[in-house]
Design a protein around this motif. Structure first.
Motif, PDB file in Angstrom:
ATOM      1  N   ASP A   1      -9.053 -39.585  -7.541  1.00 24.27           N
ATOM      2  CA  ASP A   1      -9.018 -40.307  -8.816  1.00 24.27           C
ATOM      3  C   ASP A   1      -8.092 -41.525  -8.734  1.00 24.27           C
ATOM      4  N   ARG A   2      -6.945 -41.364  -8.068  1.00 22.93           N
ATOM      5  CA  ARG A   2      -6.034 -42.500  -7.902  1.00 22.93           C
ATOM      6  C   ARG A   2      -6.698 -43.599  -7.083  1.00 22.93           C
ATOM      7  N   LYS A   3      -7.390 -43.204  -6.035  1.00 21.36           N
ATOM      8  CA  LYS A   3      -8.062 -44.184  -5.180  1.00 21.36           C
ATOM      9  C   LYS A   3      -9.117 -44.946  -5.963  1.00 21.36           C
ATOM     10  N   ASN A   4      -9.889 -44.235  -6.778  1.00 21.39           N
ATOM     11  CA  ASN A   4     -10.930 -44.896  -7.573  1.00 21.39           C
ATOM     12  C   ASN A   4     -10.326 -45.906  -8.536  1.00 21.39           C
ATOM     13  N   LEU A   5      -9.182 -45.574  -9.135  1.00 22.20           N
ATOM     14  CA  LEU A   5      -8.544 -46.487 -10.068  1.00 22.20           C
ATOM     15  C   LEU A   5      -7.961 -47.705  -9.341  1.00 22.20           C
ATOM     16  N   TRP A   6      -7.374 -47.484  -8.174  1.00 19.12           N
ATOM     17  CA  TRP A   6      -6.878 -48.629  -7.395  1.00 19.12           C
ATOM     18  C   TRP A   6      -8.039 -49.508  -6.934  1.00 19.12           C
ATOM     19  N   ASN A   7      -9.184 -48.902  -6.655  1.00 20.92           N
ATOM     20  CA  ASN A   7     -10.338 -49.702  -6.240  1.00 20.92           C
ATOM     21  C   ASN A   7     -10.825 -50.628  -7.346  1.00 20.92           C
ATOM     22  N   VAL A   8     -10.532 -50.270  -8.587  1.00 21.69           N
ATOM     23  CA  VAL A   8     -10.839 -51.177  -9.699  1.00 21.69           C
ATOM     24  C   VAL A   8     -10.125 -52.500  -9.482  1.00 21.69           C
ATOM     25  N   ARG A   9      -8.875 -52.409  -9.061  1.00 23.47           N
ATOM     26  CA  ARG A   9      -8.097 -53.620  -8.800  1.00 23.47           C
ATOM     27  C   ARG A   9      -8.719 -54.428  -7.678  1.00 23.47           C
TER      28      ARG A   9
END
Length: 322
Positions: free
Chosen positions: A314-322
């Motif tokens: 989940d953290r990775k997916n949110l950072w990928n937004v950036r």
């Protein structure tokens, strides 16, 4: 507009750099040190001799795990340092987004920083020592709190006589890459602080000793949609009070051109939002969990939608937004 160097030099070692700088100084020939060329402001281009430090200066010594340091040459890629550090449970906090392309020498030249500047500061805060070559070919070892070489001591005396202990009206910011770090140099004549961010105009760096930090036990990442910018100061104060490791702002124009409203992860938070904020917390599991709960309560009170990820995917997916 393009700028054509008169020549390109690829020194094999510090002695080559010393010989070149001594000759160039005598001839009045400009020398522009250059890493991977990822710097956007253009400080890595200029007329004169382009000094390519990415070709041969590629050595990374074994990590000092107990001391949390590593000594590297300026041509080493920043991402390679971070990967090696993580194998030992450490990491390089000021890692920029261009880590897989930029060199450590370039990071030092620009006082580079990345997403975690909010908590960890910029490159200047993580340099313990530098080996440098001055314009006359002299070689120095600069260390935090160490002896001040004569040339730097003379400069310090002259600047203190003119400016005092600190420059007036200096900006109080986490990262400053505008001009020389006189606010860091004047109090204690720390030559390391002065050279970092000077873009090779004071000395050419031939090796860097970096400090590393332990990899956090736990992390949480949150993406928050803002109805209006009046909510921003409240969230920024919360981030400051809870020692957020990252705090990044995406304005309305960014949301429009990036089509984040169509993003499978981000859409729920940024739909109809004026802006968005990406926050990261790190530390021990209990403090991170408590911080995430506190942020949920705050966003509910403000009537904002937040997506908070605690698990790695989940953290990775949110950072990928950036």
């Amino acid at each position: 507009m393009s700028i054509q160097p008169t020549s390109v030099a690829r020194p094999a070692d510090a002695e080559d750099v010393s010989t070149l700088l001594r000759w160039a100084s005598q001839q009045g020939e400009p020398v522009v040190p250059r890493g991977a060329g990822t710097g956007m402001p253009g400080g890595n281009v200029g007329r004169g001799i382009a000094l390519d430090l990415s070709a041969c200066f590629r050595t990374m010594e074994p990590l000092d795990v107990s001391g949390r340091t590593v000594r590297v040459e300026p041509g080493v890629l920043a991402g390679d340092v971070d990967r090696a550090a993580r194998q030992a449970g450490l990491f390089l906090p000021p890692l920029p987004s261009s880590a897989d392309r930029c060199t450590v020498g370039g990071m030092v030249a620009n006082n580079a920083a990345g997403a975690r500047t909010f908590k960890y500061g910029a490159t200047r805060d993580w340099v313990q020592a530098l080996d440098v070559v001055a314009a006359d070919g002299s070689q120095y070892r600069l260390e935090r709190g160490g002896a001040v070489p004569p040339g730097f001591a003379k400069l310090h005396t002259e600047l203190r006589a003119e400016l005092g202990d600190e420059p007036a009206d200096w900006p109080n910011v986490r990262k400053n890459s505008s001009g020389y770090a006189l606010d860091r140099f004047l109090p204690e004549a720390d030559a390391v602080q002065l050279v970092v961010g000077s873009e090779g105009t004071i000395a050419v760096v031939t090796s860097i000793t970096l400090m590393l930090a332990p990899v956090p036990q736990a992390q949480a990442v949150a993406l928050i949609g803002l109805r209006n910018l009046l909510d921003l100061p409240i969230l920024l104060q919360w981030a400051q009070d809870h020692s957020a490791s990252a705090c990044e702002f995406f304005g309305r124009r960014f949301l429009e051109i990036s089509s984040l409203t169509d993003h499978i992860v981000a859409a729920g938070a940024v739909e109809g939002a004026e802006a968005a904020l990406l926050l990261e917390l790190d530390g021990d599991p209990d403090s991170v969990s408590a911080g995430a709960d506190s942020l949920r309560r705050l966003t509910r009170e403000l009537g904002l939608h937040a997506i908070i990820g605690l698990e790695e995917i989940d953290r990775k997916n949110l950072w990928n937004v950036r």
